[in-house]
Design a protein around this motif. Structure first.
Motif, PDB file in Angstrom:
ATOM      1  N   TYR A 354       0.860  -1.178   0.000  1.00 46.46           N
ATOM      2  CA  TYR A 354       0.000   0.000   0.000  1.00 46.46           C
ATOM      3  C   TYR A 354       0.904   1.238   0.000  1.00 46.46           C
ATOM      4  CZ  TYR A 354      -3.756  -3.205   1.435  1.00 46.46           C
ATOM      5  OH  TYR A 354      -4.671  -4.234   1.492  1.00 46.46           O
ATOM      6  N   PRO A 355       1.149   1.859  -1.155  1.00 45.77           N
ATOM      7  CA  PRO A 355       2.106   2.976  -1.200  1.00 45.77           C
ATOM      8  C   PRO A 355       1.572   4.276  -0.626  1.00 45.77           C
ATOM      9  CG  PRO A 355       1.127   2.640  -3.358  1.00 45.77           C
ATOM     10  CD  PRO A 355       0.610   1.533  -2.489  1.00 45.77           C
ATOM     11  N   SER A 356       0.238   4.431  -0.574  1.00 45.24           N
ATOM     12  CA  SER A 356      -0.342   5.714  -0.177  1.00 45.24           C
ATOM     13  C   SER A 356      -0.964   5.704   1.209  1.00 45.24           C
ATOM     14  CB  SER A 356      -1.418   6.140  -1.197  1.00 45.24           C
ATOM     15  OG  SER A 356      -0.879   6.237  -2.487  1.00 45.24           O
ATOM     16  N   THR A 357      -1.087   4.543   1.813  1.00 46.41           N
ATOM     17  CA  THR A 357      -1.809   4.434   3.078  1.00 46.41           C
ATOM     18  C   THR A 357      -1.102   3.440   3.989  1.00 46.41           C
ATOM     19  OG1 THR A 357      -3.222   2.569   2.426  1.00 46.41           O
ATOM     20  CG2 THR A 357      -3.933   4.784   1.732  1.00 46.41           C
ATOM     21  N   TYR A 358      -1.662   3.270   5.184  1.00 44.64           N
ATOM     22  CA  TYR A 358      -1.227   2.187   6.062  1.00 44.64           C
ATOM     23  C   TYR A 358      -2.045   0.938   5.742  1.00 44.64           C
ATOM     24  CZ  TYR A 358       0.864   6.015   8.752  1.00 44.64           C
ATOM     25  OH  TYR A 358       1.581   7.108   9.141  1.00 44.64           O
ATOM     26  N   CYS A 359      -1.649  -0.193   6.310  1.00 46.82           N
ATOM     27  CA  CYS A 359      -2.341  -1.450   6.053  1.00 46.82           C
ATOM     28  C   CYS A 359      -3.710  -1.468   6.733  1.00 46.82           C
ATOM     29  CB  CYS A 359      -1.514  -2.625   6.569  1.00 46.82           C
ATOM     30  SG  CYS A 359      -0.106  -3.041   5.522  1.00 46.82           S
ATOM     31  N   PRO A 360      -4.653  -2.245   6.214  1.00 50.09           N
ATOM     32  CA  PRO A 360      -5.981  -2.317   6.838  1.00 50.09           C
ATOM     33  C   PRO A 360      -5.947  -2.738   8.299  1.00 50.09           C
ATOM     34  CG  PRO A 360      -6.035  -3.285   4.651  1.00 50.09           C
ATOM     35  CD  PRO A 360      -4.600  -3.012   4.958  1.00 50.09           C
ATOM     36  N   ASP A 361      -4.919  -3.494   8.714  1.00 47.07           N
ATOM     37  CA  ASP A 361      -4.852  -3.945  10.106  1.00 47.07           C
ATOM     38  C   ASP A 361      -4.168  -2.933  11.025  1.00 47.07           C
ATOM     39  OD1 ASP A 361      -2.226  -4.120   9.314  1.00 47.07           O
ATOM     40  OD2 ASP A 361      -1.970  -6.243   9.830  1.00 47.07           O
ATOM     41  N   GLY A 362      -3.809  -1.730  10.508  1.00 49.59           N
ATOM     42  CA  GLY A 362      -3.220  -0.693  11.354  1.00 49.59           C
ATOM     43  C   GLY A 362      -1.712  -0.715  11.412  1.00 49.59           C
ATOM     44  N   THR A 363      -1.052  -1.571  10.641  1.00 50.24           N
ATOM     45  CA  THR A 363       0.413  -1.584  10.616  1.00 50.24           C
ATOM     46  C   THR A 363       0.924  -0.701   9.479  1.00 50.24           C
ATOM     47  OG1 THR A 363       0.469  -3.548   9.206  1.00 50.24           O
ATOM     48  CG2 THR A 363       0.509  -3.893  11.598  1.00 50.24           C
ATOM     49  N   PHE A 364       2.211  -0.384   9.532  1.00 47.88           N
ATOM     50  CA  PHE A 364       2.831   0.423   8.484  1.00 47.88           C
ATOM     51  C   PHE A 364       4.324   0.126   8.426  1.00 47.88           C
ATOM     52  CE2 PHE A 364       2.236   3.215  12.259  1.00 47.88           C
ATOM     53  CZ  PHE A 364       3.554   3.339  12.674  1.00 47.88           C
ATOM     54  N   ASP A 365       4.933   0.467   7.296  1.00 50.07           N
ATOM     55  CA  ASP A 365       6.383   0.401   7.171  1.00 50.07           C
ATOM     56  C   ASP A 365       6.974   1.641   7.829  1.00 50.07           C
ATOM     57  OD1 ASP A 365       6.052  -1.895   5.731  1.00 50.07           O
ATOM     58  OD2 ASP A 365       6.362  -0.958   3.767  1.00 50.07           O
ATOM     59  N   GLN A 366       7.965   1.432   8.678  1.00 50.55           N
ATOM     60  CA  GLN A 366       8.599   2.567   9.356  1.00 50.55           C
ATOM     61  C   GLN A 366      10.039   2.714   8.866  1.00 50.55           C
ATOM     62  OE1 GLN A 366       8.430   2.743  13.758  1.00 50.55           O
ATOM     63  NE2 GLN A 366       7.607   4.770  13.331  1.00 50.55           N
ATOM     64  N   TYR A 367      10.436   3.956   8.663  1.00 55.60           N
ATOM     65  CA  TYR A 367      11.760   4.261   8.133  1.00 55.60           C
ATOM     66  C   TYR A 367      12.527   5.137   9.125  1.00 55.60           C
ATOM     67  CZ  TYR A 367       9.935   2.541   3.701  1.00 55.60           C
ATOM     68  OH  TYR A 367       9.388   1.759   2.717  1.00 55.60           O
ATOM     69  N   ASP A 368      13.826   4.966   9.117  1.00 58.03           N
ATOM     70  CA  ASP A 368      14.721   5.814   9.902  1.00 58.03           C
ATOM     71  C   ASP A 368      15.160   6.963   8.997  1.00 58.03           C
ATOM     72  OD1 ASP A 368      16.712   7.027  11.372  1.00 58.03           O
ATOM     73  OD2 ASP A 368      17.713   5.159  11.945  1.00 58.03           O
ATOM     74  N   PHE A 369      14.588   8.135   9.234  1.00 55.46           N
ATOM     75  CA  PHE A 369      14.936   9.312   8.433  1.00 55.46           C
ATOM     76  C   PHE A 369      15.814  10.242   9.258  1.00 55.46           C
ATOM     77  CE2 PHE A 369      14.187  13.786   7.460  1.00 55.46           C
ATOM     78  CZ  PHE A 369      14.662  13.820   6.162  1.00 55.46           C
ATOM     79  N   ARG A 370      16.941  10.637   8.706  1.00 48.75           N
ATOM     80  CA  ARG A 370      17.851  11.580   9.363  1.00 48.75           C
ATOM     81  C   ARG A 370      18.535  12.440   8.299  1.00 48.75           C
ATOM     82  NH1 ARG A 370      20.257   8.254  14.522  1.00 48.75           N
ATOM     83  NH2 ARG A 370      18.762   6.512  14.425  1.00 48.75           N
ATOM     84  N   SER A 371      18.482  13.722   8.529  1.00 51.47           N
ATOM     85  CA  SER A 371      19.207  14.661   7.674  1.00 51.47           C
ATOM     86  C   SER A 371      19.809  15.717   8.592  1.00 51.47           C
ATOM     87  CB  SER A 371      18.274  15.300   6.638  1.00 51.47           C
ATOM     88  OG  SER A 371      18.996  16.183   5.797  1.00 51.47           O
ATOM     89  N   ASP A 372      21.014  15.435   9.084  1.00 55.63           N
ATOM     90  CA  ASP A 372      21.651  16.304  10.069  1.00 55.63           C
ATOM     91  C   ASP A 372      22.470  17.407   9.399  1.00 55.63           C
ATOM     92  OD1 ASP A 372      20.611  14.861  12.152  1.00 55.63           O
ATOM     93  OD2 ASP A 372      22.383  13.591  12.418  1.00 55.63           O
TER      94      ASP A 372
END
Length: 740
Positions: A354-372
């Motif tokens: 699901y590229p635009s939303t979270y999954c129907p069960d409430g899970t999602f892909d989480q990313y480590d974003f850092r721009s220091d």
């Protein structure tokens, strides 16, 4: 912390103690009758030897000059455009501490991805403002990709409408100008506030004038503002801190020459808040979501850190009774560490992505974003002349000049790495991956803008308004941290364009004005410098927006009101699929916003009511894909109403206040298949002024979202992804201000 900046964390308890001790020490040097806070930025009496140059004035809305309007000291009620001035006192009474707070005051201003602990993003008349080009500080361009402090600002100005008269490049909709507090009457003010789960804020505002030793006892002025806060918001896992120090001074060199200088240093460190999203194709019920949950709650999450240094110098010289020269320059140095445990899309257990939303069960892909260690530097210099002259028997008020500005961003590689699977309840741990494997873009932008504005008195009742701005741009960008084999050529381009503006007003009577205006603005767009685009890094044709507007406005001692109709259109951009997983960015059709605005500020003995409303018809038109023509843009409410009432009661010095915000439904998806419902929020407050000898105590208490309404506040759609931000839960605040 990976920043190379010299601004480091400051012990807040020491700063709070220093505020009180410093304020008392400064106050001991000169005793005076305390001014009311509303008069804190009013001009003091001017001695015979002081210059005939005005100080910053904050008055009622109709009488207030608006710097961002571009026509000098002309009051708002006499300008052929819509603008508003929000005083520092009004912000304090409402408990507003960031630019995002403007969205609860003015119906024309809305949220545009406003996340706790992060940059404030706004829209005006339904168009998203560009934080690089739509913000001003004392009239000079600044970068608003940071947390801008308000403790040393006397007011915020909002100009509504296509802004080509004031900005070489900017998004249509309007401009926001921050007006810095300058030395004024003798003032010592100390403030202590508490709110939320234990947020503690303290501030000092101190101003004095001094003799030059040659008979002018008010030749020098000094104003010092210091503020600090320990942040413990209702939003969980978002504790942080911020502080700001600012000094402004002036020197009345002669009766005709005024020199003003100021410097501001600030720092904010706080984890930010990612948005919720759709669950597959389903809009979750906001009543089922706890607005206190922060999806950025991983053990490895780090705060976003904003550090800023800004300084300016302004010299004004009165040539004669009619003409004034001004040189005004400023520098801004920003350093940001941008970090987030970032939810984006999801991969379901069955492999469905699901590229635009979270999954129907409430899970999602989480990313480590850092721009220091992001560095953003801005410089601006404005040289201008303003005055009056008579041509062809008509009186002209003329302003002309040139604005030089330069912007430079220097970034390093950033991390954007998959960290695991999270969920909307914040109960799943993920694993950090800070590898700097993604690219960033360095930019260098230079512009030179020549401008001329003229207000022509055609007759006793008719007045013409003319403006033209010619802009020359020189912009370069280059990807950094590019992997071998994926290099793109640096982008470099130059553009020149002219933006005109015309207005005509008719004074029906001294208090009632009818007007019409027309103008243009420019956005200069470049295709993202990414391999997916076949025209990566190439500039698009300059995006020219157009607006026309008609209205009535009135200003008197008892009521200021206005009503107007506007129509703004601009070319739209889209990505064309050219096959082989490649895209071509292009201009395609138009986006049109037309609507009706109405504002009223009613004043009566002991109270008043400020009301604003906007009905907006925003649509996509003439796109090559006919299926999207006639659709509404995402995250733009059609109807907005905002009310603020104030009334004194039987107890002397006690005012009760109430605020109401209503926002209509917003589209969630570009195809308009889903929307979030309308919502209404009620805020209550009280203010009590208590005289203690020659000193003044101002007690303030308030509660926002009194009914603890659960709703989706806004629905940004960015990078092909749906975000949902909940309305904050019921929040208490209280403060005391001690005016010595």
């Amino acid at each position: 912390m990976a920043t190379s900046s010299t601004l480091h964390s400051f012990p807040l308890h020491r700063l709070a103690t220093a505020l009180v001790a410093g304020g008392l020490a400064l106050h001991a040097s000169a005793q005076s009758t305390p001014p009311s806070p509303a008069a804190a930025d009013s001009p003091s009496s001017t001695p015979a030897t002081s210059p005939a140059l005005p100080s910053v004035v904050v008055k009622g809305s109709a009488d207030a000059p608006v710097m961002v309007g571009g026509f000098g000291d002309t009051p708002i009620a006499k300008l052929p455009l819509q603008a508003s001035v929000v005083s520092a006192e009004r912000l304090t009474d409402r408990g507003l501490i960031s630019l995002a707070g403007l969205s609860v005051i003015d119906a024309s201003v809305g949220d545009s991805y406003n996340s706790a602990g992060y940059v404030s993003y706004l829209k005006i008349r339904g168009y998203d403002l560009d934080n690089r080009f739509n913000f001003r500080r004392d009239g000079l361009p600044i970068n608003a990709e940071t947390a801008l402090p308000l403790s040393n600002k006397s007011s915020l100005e909002i100009m509504k409408g296509t802004s080509g008269i004031q900005a070489g490049t900017s998004a249509p909709g309007g401009l926001v100008n921050l007006v810095v507090k300058r030395p004024t009457v003798e003032l010592t003010s100390l403030t202590l506030g508490v709110s939320e789960r234990g947020t503690v804020e303290t501030a000092m505002d101190w101003s004095r004038r001094f003799s030059d030793g040659h008979g002018n006892d008010k030749a020098f002025g000094l104003r010092v503002n210091v503020a600090a806060a320990k942040l413990r918001p209702e939003l969980r896992d978002a504790d942080g801190n911020r502080w700001m120090m600012a000094v402004a001074g002036d020197w009345r060199v002669t009766r005709d020459t005024l020199v003003e200088a100021e410097v501001e240093v600030s720092r904010q460190s706080q984890p930010s808040q990612p948005g919720f999203s759709l669950l597959g194709d389903r809009l979750p019920n906001a009543k089922d979501i706890d607005p206190r949950i922060n999806l950025n709650n991983q053990s490895w999450s780090q705060p976003v850190v904003f550090e800023g240094r800004t300084a300016s110098l302004r010299i004004q010289h009165q040539l004669n009774a009619d003409w004034k020269l001004q040189a005004h320059g400023a520098i801004q140095r920003l350093v940001t560490d941008d970090r987030l445990a970032y939810p984006f899309g999801c991969t379901a257990g069955d492999g469905t992505y699901y590229p635009s939303t979270y999954c129907p069960d409430g899970t999602f892909d989480q990313y480590d974003f850092r721009s220091d260690n992001e560095h953003r530097n801005s410089d601006a210099l404005d040289l201008s002349a303003q005055g009056k002259l008579t041509l062809a028997g008509m009186q002209h008020q003329v302003s002309t000049g040139v604005l030089f500005s330069r912007y430079k961003s220097r970034l390093q590689g950033q991390a954007y790495n998959w960290a695991g699977t999270g969920n909307i309840w914040g109960t799943l741990p993920t694993v950090a991956d800070p590898t700097l494997g993604s690219t960033n873009t360095n930019r260098t932008e230079r512009s030179t803008e020549f401008y001329l504005r003229d207000a022509v008195q055609l007759s006793a009742q008719w007045q013409g308004w003319l403006g033209v701005r010619h802009t020359r741009l020189d912009r370069d960008s280059k990807l950094v941290n590019v992997q071998p084999g994926n290099e793109n050529a640096p982008t470099s381009y130059r553009q020149s364009f002219t933006t005109p503006w015309l207005g005509l007003s008719y004074a029906i009577n001294p208090d009632l004005l009818a007007y019409a205006s027309w103008g243009q603005g420019i956005e200069s767009a470049v295709v993202p410098n990414l391999p997916v685009y076949v025209n990566a890094g190439q500039p698009l044709q300059a995006i020219r927006s157009r607006q026309w507007e008609i209205g009535l406005k009135s200003g008197s001692r008892t009521v200021d009101w206005s009503v107007n109709y506007f129509d703004i259109s601009k070319p739209a951009t889209s990505d064309e699929d050219v096959g082989n997983n490649r895209l071509r960015a292009r201009l395609d059709g138009e986006q049109n916003h037309r609507g009706v605005e109405a504002q009223a500020d009613l004043k009566w003995t002991g109270g008043g009511l400020m009301a604003s409303a906007m009905k907006l018809h925003a649509r996509r038109e003439r796109a090559s894909d006919a299926s999207i023509n006639g659709l509404k843009p995402t995250n733009v409410p059609e109807t907005t109403i905002k009310l603020q009432a104030r009334q004194s009661v039987g107890v002397p010095g006690l005012d009760l206040m109430a605020g109401v915000v209503y926002e209509g439904k917003r589209m969630v998806l570009p195809d308009n298949s889903l929307s979030i419902p309308s919502w209404t929020r009620l805020d209550l407050g009280a203010r009590y002024e208590q005289n203690v000898g020659r000193q003044l105590l101002i007690w303030r208490v308030g509660v926002d979202n009194v009914t603890d309404r659960r709703a989706w506040r806004e629905s940004p759609y960015q990078y092909g992804h749906v975000y949902l931000y909940p309305l904050a839960n019921r929040t208490w605040r209280a403060s005391v201000e001690w005016v010595l």
